[in-house]
Design a protein around this motif. Sequence first.
Motif, PDB file in Angstrom:
ATOM      1  N   ALA A  91       0.826  -1.218   0.000  1.00 27.41           N
ATOM      2  CA  ALA A  91       0.000   0.000   0.000  1.00 27.41           C
ATOM      3  C   ALA A  91       0.856   1.262   0.000  1.00 27.41           C
ATOM      4  CB  ALA A  91      -0.929   0.002   1.209  1.00 27.41           C
ATOM      5  N   LEU A  92       2.054   1.177   0.561  1.00 24.74           N
ATOM      6  CA  LEU A  92       2.978   2.318   0.588  1.00 24.74           C
ATOM      7  C   LEU A  92       4.036   2.220  -0.503  1.00 24.74           C
ATOM      8  CD1 LEU A  92       3.666   2.556   4.444  1.00 24.74           C
ATOM      9  CD2 LEU A  92       2.005   3.876   3.103  1.00 24.74           C
ATOM     10  N   ASP A  93       4.038   1.110  -1.251  1.00 25.43           N
ATOM     11  CA  ASP A  93       5.081   0.813  -2.235  1.00 25.43           C
ATOM     12  C   ASP A  93       6.456   0.896  -1.577  1.00 25.43           C
ATOM     13  OD1 ASP A  93       6.098   0.081  -4.740  1.00 25.43           O
ATOM     14  OD2 ASP A  93       6.500   2.174  -5.276  1.00 25.43           O
ATOM     15  N   ARG A  94       6.573   0.252  -0.422  1.00 23.04           N
ATOM     16  CA  ARG A  94       7.823   0.286   0.314  1.00 23.04           C
ATOM     17  C   ARG A  94       8.237  -1.109   0.793  1.00 23.04           C
ATOM     18  NH1 ARG A  94       8.136   4.307  -1.888  1.00 23.04           N
ATOM     19  NH2 ARG A  94       8.515   6.433  -1.104  1.00 23.04           N
ATOM     20  N   LEU A  95       9.547  -1.306   0.801  1.00 22.89           N
ATOM     21  CA  LEU A  95      10.163  -2.476   1.388  1.00 22.89           C
ATOM     22  C   LEU A  95      11.114  -1.978   2.466  1.00 22.89           C
ATOM     23  CD1 LEU A  95      10.906  -5.560   1.409  1.00 22.89           C
ATOM     24  CD2 LEU A  95      12.710  -4.972  -0.243  1.00 22.89           C
TER      25      LEU A  95
END
Length: 328
Positions: A91-95
């Motif tokens: 949802a945040l396009d984060r890893l």
Amino acid sequence: MTDGWSALLVCALSLAAAAPTGSAPLRLEHKIELPDVQGRIDHMSVDPATGRLFMAALGNDTVEVIDVKAARRIQTIRGVAEPQGVLVVPALDRLFVASGKDGQLHVFEATSLAPRPAVPLGDDADNVRLDPAGGRVWVGYGDGALAAVDADGKRAADIPLGAHPESFQLEKDGPRAFVNVPGAGAVAVVDRAKRAVVARWRTGEASANFPMALDEADRRLFVVCRKPARLLVLNLDSGAIVATLPTVGDSDDIFYDASARRLYVSGGAGAIVVYRQDDADHYREIASVETVTGARTSLFSPELRRLFLAVRRQGQTSAAIWVYAVSD
């Protein structure tokens, strides 16, 4: 009765006795080999929509990206010293990747894997969790603290714990976090809103409490200790231990399967132990699946109905992810 009918009856009875009473809870589907991955493997995270599994190859200083549908590695992220905790947030396009060696929370774009500015925390950054309601990522690190990081990478909170935190879980319907603090022989109960430890629950005669899982609906917390190898079931309101069961040694992960009412405990002693939850206070072992020595970290995906076991390289046998189908 004629000899023919007698023989038929004996055959039928034999088949009935041999028939399984139910499907096995875990079935090994395949192994995804990672030939050049060396050393210890730590935690994992998966994006169910894309089928990408992110694995912290701690001893290799890499994060391995695996396509679980195609059963192959598709990319390697380098330059992360001793990755431990890993969390993908589509949802945040984060890893997010916690580094044990440099003490930073490394941040990448989840889609492209392009690096973003890292967040300095301190020594031994470890487990990572998402608070969906607050939109923050929580990280355990150092000699004893829990940090909150906003989506933009800014530190929003630091809560002292007194000793290094291992696995922790966040309440969805409340402000508390439950943190395994093996150095204190206790579970620290943190109020995230007050930014303070509000209780400490002792683990009794068992110590070295590392893995943890949460059943919020039944008000139960599951803690696995290594000395001796025990599964503890705690009342989520009082901290009282309501059940204790033997389990696999050297465990580093436990997961609660709400739909099947099961627990999966993976341990470096060479097994995944499966428990059935009869009710909130009663549990029984229903399977012990043999694995290999040292394979202590795993990941259960309720969306994919799969359990992934991280198996480190041993001699000429390469590292691999063992993929288990989970029955309903």
